[in-house]
Design an enzyme around this catalytic site. Structure first.
Site, PDB file in Angstrom:
ATOM      1  N   LEU B 139      15.468   2.754  74.362  1.00 55.99           N
ATOM      2  CA  LEU B 139      16.515   2.540  75.352  1.00 55.99           C
ATOM      3  C   LEU B 139      17.603   1.616  74.837  1.00 55.99           C
ATOM      4  O   LEU B 139      18.040   0.704  75.516  1.00 55.99           O
ATOM      5  CB  LEU B 139      15.933   1.977  76.659  1.00 55.99           C
ATOM      6  CG  LEU B 139      15.165   2.951  77.528  1.00 55.99           C
ATOM      7  CD1 LEU B 139      14.686   2.249  78.775  1.00 55.99           C
ATOM      8  CD2 LEU B 139      16.028   4.129  77.903  1.00 55.99           C
ATOM      9  N   CYS B 140      17.991   1.823  73.611  1.00 53.99           N
ATOM     10  CA  CYS B 140      19.083   1.004  73.092  1.00 53.99           C
ATOM     11  C   CYS B 140      20.036   1.888  72.303  1.00 53.99           C
ATOM     12  O   CYS B 140      20.435   1.559  71.197  1.00 53.99           O
ATOM     13  CB  CYS B 140      18.555  -0.158  72.271  1.00 53.99           C
ATOM     14  SG  CYS B 140      17.329   0.308  71.074  1.00 53.99           S
ATOM     15  N   GLY B 141      20.364   3.020  72.867  1.00 58.38           N
ATOM     16  CA  GLY B 141      21.346   3.888  72.226  1.00 58.38           C
ATOM     17  C   GLY B 141      20.841   4.396  70.888  1.00 58.38           C
ATOM     18  O   GLY B 141      19.669   4.681  70.726  1.00 58.38           O
TER      19      GLY B 141
END
Lengths: 133, 374
Positions: B139-141
């Site tokens: 969930l961090c691109g």
């Protein structure tokens, strides 16, 4: 004249205040440092550092590094430092036993290098705890 | 807002209870059944429109609302952690500054001497160790993907050159990636933690050190994400070993950066928005007592200093990597929150329209019924 000691590790400053005297384990043996010491630079071995505050001796486990002394300022740069009072005796003793066992088991150049380093670190920590008494 | 924009967002359940004919015309709940679009052209709005009930819409809105709350919270947490990460960098500064100063001076003294230190020995390269620093969570691109892609590209390059390689993976994401690919030789899996400490850097340094000194590998490269700003970070490759005795950091092309130039970043607020200031500080390297004596051979001292230097390099890259991860998560979550808001707005509009249509329909029925009685 006051002597100032500064012990730095990569993530924090462990010690930064005035001391009366220290005994430092260098690569070429222990040296004692009193105020007005001649400026020197020395490599610090994995070993214990003794600090005298008035009449009280403290110990610290140093994990190898470098020290610079000059102008009544001692700067010790080490990978890791732990105060003797912060080390858990039992835990340190256990780590030492594990390290000793690992060295016996070690095979090959690389494992021996690793095991030796771990053993020296563990031994130093135990010494730092026991030296208090 | 055209109907087709909403197609993907509304739940694809055909409504069970039906509303009146009016509502089915005035309100179009425009989405496609995922499997129904196989035969029909998927984007034509007339072919596969399916209605959904008011309750479905309400559920959908609630779920989007919850998602938005979660993403917003994650964003705030990441922002707070960036601050912590930056504090750690600041705490590490006295150490690195003194270190660079000392290294510079000793190096000056050693310029004339012939030195032979294991960590700086340049050997013909047969095998390369790659230290790949990834994050622990998703969930961090594209953060983890970018660094892994970089590693893959480097591995291909090395293969092309006919060199052997091994990977030291740091971070859970990298561990699972390399764990799933048994054809990539991995020397060690290490896990990062919330805040990189000297202990972790030491674990990596120990591993790298013994690999290099025992001549199992001839070069060690560090792949990590360099923090540029909150919205930009670069995956980079640094040569970790052999160290250059001059206190310089070299990239793989041999372009060297002077380590005395220390950059650090600071999170600030500008006009209510978070921004990053990046300071470049040149460490003073001139004030050194000329009468300084060396207790041991300068070579021995350098020997003691270089592992320290190695450690602080690794620690620094771990910190940068963490900062990049948090920044990437912050912007990813900020985008997600914005999307959720937009989606919620659209859904509520559709919901309100549909509700209104239903009420109108009911009134019409009543009126018609009353008319019939008269």
């Amino acid at each position: 004249m006051t002597l100032n000691l500064c012990v730095l590790t990569p993530n924090r400053i462990v010690w930064d205040s005035e001391v009366k005297e220290i005994i430092l384990s260098t690569n070429s043996g222990q040296i004692g440092i009193l105020p007005n010491h001649a400026p020197i630079a020395t490599a610090v071995d994995i070993g214990i550092l003794r600090i005298r505050l008035k009449d009280q001796w403290l110990t610290m486990a140093l994990m190898g590094g470098f020290a610079r002394i000059g102008n009544n300022e001692i700067t010790v740069l080490v990978n890791d430092a732990e105060k003797g009072s912060d080390i858990d005796t039992q835990e340190a003793q256990q780590t030492l036993e594990i390290a000793e066992a690992n060295l016996k088991k070690a095979e090959g150049k690389r494992q021996i290098i690793e095991a030796n380093l771990a053993l020296r670190r563990a031994r130093t920590r135990v010494e730092a705890v026991n030296a208090i008494s | 807002m055209s109907c087709s924009n909403l197609t993907m967002w509304v739940p694809s359940k055909p409504s069970l209870s039906d509303t009146s004919a009016i509502s089915s015309r005035s309100f179009i709940c425009p989405f496609h059944l995922p499997n129904s679009s196989s035969s029909t052209p998927s984007r034509s709005p007339t072919s596969t429109q399916i209605q959904c009930s008011l309750r479905d819409l309400r559920d959908r809105i609630d779920s989007v609302k919850n998602t938005q709350k979660i993403t917003e919270a994650m964003k705030l947490v990441a922002a707070a952690k960036v601050r912590r990460a930056q504090e750690a960098v600041v705490n590490a500064r006295p150490f690195s500054e003194t270190l660079v100063g000392v290294l510079y001076n000793i190096n000056e003294q050693l310029l004339t001497e012939d030195i032979d230190i294991p960590l700086t020995k340049v050997r013909p390269v047969k095998k390369v160790a790659l230290v790949v620093v990834t994050g622990d969570r998703g969930l961090c691109g594209g953060f983890n993907n970018a660094i892994i892609k970089k590693a893959e590209a480097r591995i291909r390059e090395l293969k092309g050159l006919g060199l052997d390689y091994t990977v030291i993976s740091v971070g859970k994401k990298g561990n699972s990636y390399f764990g799933r690919r048994p054809y990539i030789p991995v020397d060690k899996f290490l896990e990062g933690s919330n805040l990189p400490t000297a202990k972790e850097a030491q674990a990596i340094a120990d591993d790298v050190f013994s690999l290099f000194v025992s001549e199992e590998v001839d070069k060690v490269e560090l792949l990590y994400t360099k923090f540029v700003s909150l919205v930009k970070s670069n995956p980079v490759i640094h040569t970790l070993l052999p160290l250059s005795p001059k206190g310089e950091i070299c990239d793989i092309n041999g372009i060297c950066v002077d380590a005395a130039e220390d950059e650090f970043f600071r999170l600030t607020t500008k006009e209510g928005k978070l921004t990053v200031e990046r300071d470049v500080v040149r460490t003073e390297t001139s004030d050194f007592s000329p009468i300084l004596q060396f207790e041991q051979d300068p070579v021995q001292i350098l020997d003691a200093l270089l592992p320290l230097y190695l450690n602080s390099q690794i620690l620094r890259s771990l910190q940068e990597s963490l900062a990049s991860e948090l920044a990437a998560r912050m912007s990813a979550m900020s985008n997600a929150t914005d999307n959720a808001k937009e989606l919620k707005k659209n859904l509520s509009r559709v919901y309100n329209r549909k509700r209104q249509a239903k009420i109108t329909g009911e009134i019409l029925e009543i009126v018609a019924g009353a008319d019939a009685l008269v």
